[in-house]
Design an enzyme around this catalytic site. Structure first.
Site, PDB file in Angstrom:
ATOM      1  N   PRO A   2      -0.991   1.733 -10.840  1.00  0.00           N
ATOM      2  CG  PRO A   2      -2.325   2.409 -12.616  1.00  0.00           C
ATOM      3  CD  PRO A   2      -1.251   1.452 -12.253  1.00  0.00           C
ATOM      4  CE1 TYR A   3      -4.461   0.186  -2.751  1.00  0.00           C
ATOM      5  CE2 TYR A   3      -4.951   2.508  -2.434  1.00  0.00           C
ATOM      6  CZ  TYR A   3      -5.031   1.197  -2.009  1.00  0.00           C
ATOM      7  OH  TYR A   3      -5.685   0.893  -0.840  1.00  0.00           O
TER       8      TYR A   3
END
Length: 67
Positions: A2-3
């Site tokens: 995830p970003y």
């Protein structure tokens, strides 16, 4: 991996508040999406109020009018 991108206006956000945002955003994706915190990236982008607009005005103009 995830970003998470958090965009906020650059208006006196403390280092402690940023750290809390990073921790709690990470905790959220770990809890909800079962992601590994070691591969979860959080970026806080502080935008100058001249460069952030709402309702056809910059935040700087709105703040000036409100003061």
């Amino acid at each position: 991996m995830p970003y998470i991108l958090i965009q906020i206006t650059k208006e006196n956000v403390s280092t402690q508040q940023k750290q809390q945002l990073i921790k709690e955003a990470t905790d959220l994706v770990v809890r909800i999406l079962d992601k590994d915190p070691a591969t979860t990236f959080v970026v806080i982008d502080e935008v100058e109020t001249d460069n952030w607009g709402v309702a056809g005005e910059s935040v700087s103009a709105i703040r000036q009018r409100q003061s």
